[in-house]
Motif scaffolding. Sequence first.
Motif, PDB file in Angstrom:
ATOM      1  N   ARG A  21       0.831  -1.262   0.174  1.00  0.00           N
ATOM      2  CA  ARG A  21       0.076   0.076  -0.165  1.00  0.00           C
ATOM      3  C   ARG A  21       0.841   1.231  -0.083  1.00  0.00           C
ATOM      4  NH1 ARG A  21      -5.338   1.517   1.226  1.00  0.00           N
ATOM      5  NH2 ARG A  21      -5.991  -0.884   1.800  1.00  0.00           N
ATOM      6  N   LEU A  22       2.056   1.071   0.683  1.00  0.00           N
ATOM      7  CA  LEU A  22       2.997   2.306   0.708  1.00  0.00           C
ATOM      8  C   LEU A  22       3.723   2.526  -0.756  1.00  0.00           C
ATOM      9  CD1 LEU A  22       3.244   3.581   3.535  1.00  0.00           C
ATOM     10  CD2 LEU A  22       5.515   2.589   3.507  1.00  0.00           C
ATOM     11  N   ASN A  23       4.107   1.597  -1.452  1.00  0.00           N
ATOM     12  CA  ASN A  23       5.011   1.863  -2.622  1.00  0.00           C
ATOM     13  C   ASN A  23       4.239   1.025  -3.725  1.00  0.00           C
ATOM     14  OD1 ASN A  23       7.055   3.548  -1.546  1.00  0.00           O
ATOM     15  ND2 ASN A  23       7.340   1.853  -0.304  1.00  0.00           N
ATOM     16  N   PRO A  24       3.166   1.148  -4.035  1.00  0.00           N
ATOM     17  CA  PRO A  24       2.386   0.496  -5.044  1.00  0.00           C
ATOM     18  C   PRO A  24       2.918   0.597  -6.585  1.00  0.00           C
ATOM     19  CG  PRO A  24       0.783   1.958  -4.628  1.00  0.00           C
ATOM     20  CD  PRO A  24       2.138   2.156  -3.566  1.00  0.00           C
ATOM     21  N   GLY A  25       3.182  -0.410  -7.183  1.00  0.00           N
ATOM     22  CA  GLY A  25       3.682  -0.438  -8.402  1.00  0.00           C
ATOM     23  C   GLY A  25       4.980  -0.037  -8.814  1.00  0.00           C
ATOM     24  N   LYS A  26       5.815   0.197  -7.656  1.00  0.00           N
ATOM     25  CA  LYS A  26       7.282   0.766  -7.725  1.00  0.00           C
ATOM     26  C   LYS A  26       8.156  -0.465  -7.890  1.00  0.00           C
ATOM     27  CE  LYS A  26       8.780   4.208  -5.322  1.00  0.00           C
ATOM     28  NZ  LYS A  26       9.115   4.724  -4.099  1.00  0.00           N
ATOM     29  N   ARG A  27       9.104  -0.465  -8.888  1.00  0.00           N
ATOM     30  CA  ARG A  27       9.969  -1.616  -9.052  1.00  0.00           C
ATOM     31  C   ARG A  27      11.207  -1.525  -8.334  1.00  0.00           C
ATOM     32  NH1 ARG A  27      11.661  -0.685 -15.002  1.00  0.00           N
ATOM     33  NH2 ARG A  27      11.390   1.364 -14.091  1.00  0.00           N
ATOM     34  N   TYR A  28      11.465  -2.524  -7.690  1.00  0.00           N
ATOM     35  CA  TYR A  28      12.687  -2.567  -6.768  1.00  0.00           C
ATOM     36  C   TYR A  28      13.583  -3.816  -6.866  1.00  0.00           C
ATOM     37  CZ  TYR A  28      10.101  -6.042  -4.156  1.00  0.00           C
ATOM     38  OH  TYR A  28       9.525  -7.308  -3.642  1.00  0.00           O
ATOM     39  N   VAL A  29      14.778  -3.554  -6.342  1.00  0.00           N
ATOM     40  CA  VAL A  29      15.827  -4.806  -6.472  1.00  0.00           C
ATOM     41  C   VAL A  29      16.235  -4.590  -4.943  1.00  0.00           C
ATOM     42  CG1 VAL A  29      16.646  -4.332  -8.691  1.00  0.00           C
ATOM     43  CG2 VAL A  29      17.617  -3.142  -7.058  1.00  0.00           C
ATOM     44  N   LYS A  30      16.508  -6.051  -4.710  1.00  0.00           N
ATOM     45  CA  LYS A  30      16.559  -6.541  -3.335  1.00  0.00           C
ATOM     46  C   LYS A  30      18.003  -7.485  -3.148  1.00  0.00           C
ATOM     47  CE  LYS A  30      13.686  -9.021  -0.869  1.00  0.00           C
ATOM     48  NZ  LYS A  30      12.436  -9.517   0.030  1.00  0.00           N
ATOM     49  N   CYS A  31      18.799  -7.342  -2.301  1.00  0.00           N
ATOM     50  CA  CYS A  31      19.841  -8.579  -2.054  1.00  0.00           C
ATOM     51  C   CYS A  31      19.721  -8.824  -0.761  1.00  0.00           C
ATOM     52  CB  CYS A  31      21.187  -7.916  -2.212  1.00  0.00           C
ATOM     53  SG  CYS A  31      22.462  -9.056  -1.927  1.00  0.00           S
ATOM     54  N   GLY A  32      19.345 -10.264  -0.488  1.00  0.00           N
ATOM     55  CA  GLY A  32      19.000 -10.610   0.895  1.00  0.00           C
ATOM     56  C   GLY A  32      20.233 -10.737   1.649  1.00  0.00           C
ATOM     57  N   ASP A  33      21.365 -10.826   0.847  1.00  0.00           N
ATOM     58  CA  ASP A  33      22.539 -11.125   1.741  1.00  0.00           C
ATOM     59  C   ASP A  33      23.033  -9.739   2.102  1.00  0.00           C
ATOM     60  OD1 ASP A  33      22.749 -13.681   0.899  1.00  0.00           O
ATOM     61  OD2 ASP A  33      23.892 -13.419  -0.764  1.00  0.00           O
TER      62      ASP A  33
END
Length: 141
Positions: free
Chosen positions: A34-46
């Motif tokens: 709900r806070l950032n709908p539709g925004k693309r993101y990348v994430k590194c779990g490490d």
Amino acid sequence: MSSSSSAQSRVIGGKIEFFCNCNRQLRVQTSTSRLNPGKRYVKCGDCRVYEFLDDDLPSEYYKELVFGFFQRQRGVDSRPMVEALALERSRLEEELKVTKTTLEDELKTKKAKLEVYDRLFMVMLGCLCVMCVGIGMSISK
Ligand SMILES: [Zn+2]
């Protein structure tokens, strides 16, 4: 702040690929929150790197609009799937029933044929016996 450990973008084969500082390739995902709908993101779990690729939506109105779209998509997308699966299941059940009855019919006609042959065989055997007895009697006379 961990601004130094941000994702790097490189163009590979005409496509923009994202990499973490740890050299791990990052998959671009789309937020449905709900806070950032539709925004693309990348994430590194490490490395706990989490970076948005798109800007914020200009207003709460747009956020609600896009969030609502994802909510609807979630609800509408799963229903036809379930319906399609149920339909496929009943179709298979129907097919199985048809196959079963066809097989049973085939078995019945085969059994009937076999009975006819059996009877025919018995009749022939009977005739043969009668003939043998007749021949035997005529010889013994
Ligand atoms: Zn990393």
